[in-house]
Enzyme design. Structure first.
Site, PDB file in Angstrom:
ATOM      1  CE  LYS A   2       0.597  15.914  -5.863  1.00 44.48           C
ATOM      2  NZ  LYS A   2      -0.508  15.974  -4.921  1.00 44.48           N
ATOM      3  CG  HIS A  28      -4.077   6.651 -16.733  1.00 43.94           C
ATOM      4  ND1 HIS A  28      -3.223   7.724 -16.730  1.00 43.94           N
ATOM      5  CD2 HIS A  28      -3.319   5.566 -16.403  1.00 43.94           C
ATOM      6  CE1 HIS A  28      -2.000   7.310 -16.394  1.00 43.94           C
ATOM      7  NE2 HIS A  28      -2.041   6.003 -16.192  1.00 43.94           N
TER       8      HIS A  28
END
Lengths: 279, 176
Positions: B101, B36
């Site tokens: 999650k 990222h």
């Protein structure tokens, strides 16, 4: 003096890592199965079913239980009548490198926290050694995932606060962890000692068998009270709601300074991979 | 159980609601923290992303190495909130869903609403089970990052739950 070779320690650690990556301890399996039966929420129950099914697939196919195969943390109790032949720390790190390579486990450790280059072999391990009476070596090994570890917290309380304040802090830490720590979690609590000691005993408490309590009655009572309160938060399995948020609350204590009351909360995910071996 | 296939369309998103149990087939791109950071640099430098973002699903995951003859090792979601600061610009580039999650920030939720996208969760710590749903895998960017490289993986009936839908419905807000 009893002589134990570093090579023997290396072989033992390697075999523990290769076992825990694919096999959860029996008490954790039983706790997850029982949680699956008890959970009422639909999504919570479906998460627990995945976890129970995952145990079988991991074991049968030698696929790691979790892709985060963790940081190797070892508590080693070395009998004072033992003479270790060879380099202990070198042996431990060689065992870690070999197990992570041969077991196709993930290498999750960066050599420098700022530069962040992967060490490539999951070393080094974190090792706590303690000299104890006797002529044996007890190795307690835990592979600790990053997600749950990140949800841990420590606070230096005023010594005049009571158990109620401590419980409030633990609940707050569990709520902050929420769905991120992969509930149902195991909560390790260290009370007393110093800043560092509290954190260390919080981690060590995670080795305790699920369903057992601290030998001091007032601490055991606090563990039971906390487990009840945590399971009333409604966070539930995967954080998707339900009554099973934690499988256990384990607390260890240590004497502390008249001015101090450190409390550390170490959060462990349901993939609670650990084992203890005595050589 | 709703079935969706990536790449996703606006129409796919309309039928998804927070709390829905779904199965995903098609292509997912794995990316976690280090990837990222690199993608954010590409966006800043006005350079193309390593994959076609339009309709794509980013899976926040770093797998274990594959044993010989297997497409992948164990794979499962990592904590999504660590990618919160990067997610809005990726949704802006056309990413239709992220898969991880845990809960997301209000900024991520706003981006999901704005771009009619979604956030899915999969069971954390069930990575052996989830690996069975992966048919093929190859590294398409940043091989030097090891497990943090971007993998293009093809999945069949990968189970997930819609956590945030295109209207901003959020399962975690409702539960907690």
């Amino acid at each position: 003096m009893r002589k134990i070779s570093a090579e023997k320690i290396k072989e033992t650690i390697e075999s523990i890592i290769l076992e825990v990556a694919f096999n959860l301890p029996e008490d954790v399996c039983a706790a997850l199965e029982s949680a699956h039966k008890k959970e009422a929420s639909k999504l919570g129950k479906s998460i627990l079913k995945d976890l129970v099914d995952n145990i079988k697939v991991a074991k049968d196919e030698k696929l790691p239980l979790c892709q985060d195969t963790g940081f190797v943390v070892i508590f080693m109790e070395i009998g004072q009548e033992v003479q270790i032949e060879g380099d202990l720390h070198k042996a431990i790190n060689e065992a870690v490198a070999k197990a992570y390579q041969e077991g196709y486990l993930r290498k999750s450790i960066v050599s420098d926290p700022i530069q962040r280059k992967n060490s490539g072999d999951n070393t080094p391990a974190i090792v706590y050694t303690e000299i104890v009476p006797g002529d044996k070596i007890k190795i307690k090994l835990l592979t600790k995932g990053g997600g749950a570890e990140n949800c841990s917290a420590i606070r230096m309380f005023n010594p005049t606060v009571g158990a109620e304040e401590i419980e409030k802090f633990v609940i707050e830490t569990v709520k902050n962890a929420g769905p991120n720590a992969c509930p149902p979690i195991i909560v390790g609590i260290g009370i007393g000692g110093t800043f560092d000691k509290a954190a260390q005993i919080a981690k060590k408490s995670l080795f305790r068998k699920i369903g057992t309590h601290n030998s001091k009655p007032h601490i055991a009572k606090m563990e039971e009270s906390l487990l009840g309160k945590i399971n009333k938060t409604g966070i539930g399995p995967g954080g998707l709601g339900g009554k099973i948020t934690a499988l256990a609350v384990n607390t260890e204590t240590f004497p502390c300074h008249i001015a101090s009351l450190p409390v550390a909360v170490n959060i462990e995910c349901h993939s609670h991979r650990h084992k203890e071996v005595t050589i | 159980m709703k079935k969706i296939t990536a790449p996703l369309t606006d129409k796919d998103m309309q039928g998804l609601h927070a709390g829905d149990q779904i199965v995903i087939s098609g292509i997912l791109y794995t990316a976690r923290d280090a990837a990222h950071k690199k993608m954010a640099e590409l966006i800043k430098g006005k350079k193309p992303l390593p994959f076609n973002a339009k309709g794509s699903i980013i899976f926040y995951a770093g797998p274990t190495p594959a044993r010989p003859g297997k497409p992948i090792g164990a794979i499962g979601p990592t904590t999504a909130k660590r990618m919160d600061s990067f997610a809005p610009q990726l949704y802006a580039k056309g990413v239709k869903a992220t898969l991880g999650k845990g809960a997301r920030s209000k900024e991520v939720k706003a981006a999901i609403k704005k771009y009619r996208a979604a956030y899915f969760v999969a069971t954390g710590g069930a990575a052996a089970l989830l690996a069975k749903k992966v048919k093929t895998a190859k590294v398409i960017a940043y091989p030097e990052l090891g497990t943090e490289a971007i993998y293009q993986i093809e999945v069949k009936d990968f189970p997930a739950i819609v956590a945030i839908d295109s209207k901003g419905g959020d399962i975690f807000n409702e539960k907690l």
